[in-house]
Design an enzyme around this catalytic site. Sequence first.
Site, mmCIF file in Angstrom:
data_model
loop_
_atom_site.group_PDB
_atom_site.id
_atom_site.type_symbol
_atom_site.label_atom_id
_atom_site.label_comp_id
_atom_site.label_asym_id
_atom_site.label_seq_id
_atom_site.Cartn_x
_atom_site.Cartn_y
_atom_site.Cartn_z
ATOM 1 N N GLY A 99 -10.686 6.569 -7.726
ATOM 2 C CA GLY A 99 -11.394 6.400 -6.176
ATOM 3 C C GLY A 99 -12.799 6.467 -5.855
ATOM 4 O O GLY A 99 -13.390 6.039 -6.988
ATOM 5 N N GLN A 152 -1.935 1.260 -14.407
ATOM 6 C CA GLN A 152 -0.925 2.294 -14.925
ATOM 7 C C GLN A 152 0.312 1.619 -15.445
ATOM 8 O O GLN A 152 0.995 2.022 -16.118
ATOM 9 C CB GLN A 152 -0.920 3.375 -14.183
ATOM 10 C CG GLN A 152 -0.155 3.200 -12.815
ATOM 11 C CD GLN A 152 -0.072 4.536 -12.112
ATOM 12 O OE1 GLN A 152 -0.728 4.706 -11.128
ATOM 13 N NE2 GLN A 152 0.737 5.641 -12.466
ATOM 14 N N ASP A 198 -2.547 10.345 -9.763
ATOM 15 C CA ASP A 198 -2.905 10.325 -8.505
ATOM 16 C C ASP A 198 -3.266 8.732 -8.287
ATOM 17 O O ASP A 198 -4.246 8.420 -7.383
ATOM 18 C CB ASP A 198 -4.211 11.254 -8.059
ATOM 19 C CG ASP A 198 -4.754 11.071 -6.709
ATOM 20 O OD1 ASP A 198 -3.689 10.568 -5.790
ATOM 21 O OD2 ASP A 198 -5.519 11.534 -6.294
ATOM 22 N N HIS A 228 0.900 5.651 -6.434
ATOM 23 C CA HIS A 228 1.676 6.261 -5.613
ATOM 24 C C HIS A 228 3.168 5.442 -5.619
ATOM 25 O O HIS A 228 3.826 5.845 -4.771
ATOM 26 C CB HIS A 228 1.207 6.587 -4.062
ATOM 27 C CG HIS A 228 -0.170 7.128 -4.225
ATOM 28 N ND1 HIS A 228 -0.633 7.910 -5.133
ATOM 29 C CD2 HIS A 228 -1.139 7.292 -3.176
ATOM 30 C CE1 HIS A 228 -1.872 8.602 -5.032
ATOM 31 N NE2 HIS A 228 -2.120 8.189 -3.951
ATOM 32 N N GLU A 255 1.787 13.365 -8.245
ATOM 33 C CA GLU A 255 1.126 13.710 -6.899
ATOM 34 C C GLU A 255 1.428 12.681 -5.915
ATOM 35 O O GLU A 255 2.168 11.582 -6.268
ATOM 36 C CB GLU A 255 -0.593 13.666 -6.943
ATOM 37 C CG GLU A 255 -1.069 14.726 -6.149
ATOM 38 C CD GLU A 255 -2.538 14.812 -6.324
ATOM 39 O OE1 GLU A 255 -2.932 15.860 -6.618
ATOM 40 O OE2 GLU A 255 -3.232 13.949 -6.256
ATOM 41 N N ASP A 256 1.415 13.049 -4.804
ATOM 42 C CA ASP A 256 1.843 12.088 -3.675
ATOM 43 C C ASP A 256 3.250 11.532 -3.630
ATOM 44 O O ASP A 256 3.405 10.322 -3.560
ATOM 45 C CB ASP A 256 0.662 11.200 -3.575
ATOM 46 C CG ASP A 256 -0.634 11.614 -3.294
ATOM 47 O OD1 ASP A 256 -0.922 11.970 -2.108
ATOM 48 O OD2 ASP A 256 -1.481 11.351 -4.166
#
Length: 222
Positions: free
Chosen positions: A52, A93, A115, A118, A143-144
């Site tokens: 990000g 990914q 991260d 998602h 995460e998330d």
Amino acid sequence: MLDLFKPKSLDALAVRYGTDKSHKAHNFAQFYDFYFSSLRDKPLRFLEIGLGRGSSLRMWRRYFKNAKLFAIEAEARRARYRFFGANVFIGRQEDREFMGAVAGEIAPLDIIVDDGSHRVDDQQNTLGFLFPFLKPGGYYILEDIHTSYPDPSADYGLLPDGSNSTHQMLLDFKKTGQFKSPHAPQEELDYLSSQVTLCEVFEHEDKSKHLTSILRKRDVVQ
């Protein structure tokens, strides 16, 4: 006066650098701090998927001052660059060839943070693929995982019946000791089942907006 030299908590750093891991948003940092505070000065090898604007990377750099930081980002103009002291690799990914090349270059790793997209398929596929690249006793943050709840505003790959939920996969492992997923090869799921010794899922009042998890690898790989 001594308070000026007191190490800031991870949550305080999350607020300072504007990452959504702070209590002002998802409130994940408090859980990570509990597990990682004793590792702050260690010469760790750390990977975060999803760069990000770099807010969380700046937080991790300040927290793990002696760590070697790596990051993976899906889109950027350059194939590889340095950002806030981290080596950044550009790729997706879900691309196993790319992920394997990166992991082969930077492993073994002490901590991996997903991260990224998602998406539930990417979360489970990446967990299965990257977990062997962790050092014994290493940590994996997934995460998330609130994307395992239906979201009318976004498509995170969740099936209508929720049968491929990442959240449920982790809860089922805590009950049965076995990982099951339609998105990762069976041999990788078997490896996870044999090597994960800690699986914590951190839930807030609104699970559909705030969910994260921490997994730990065996100290001695069997």
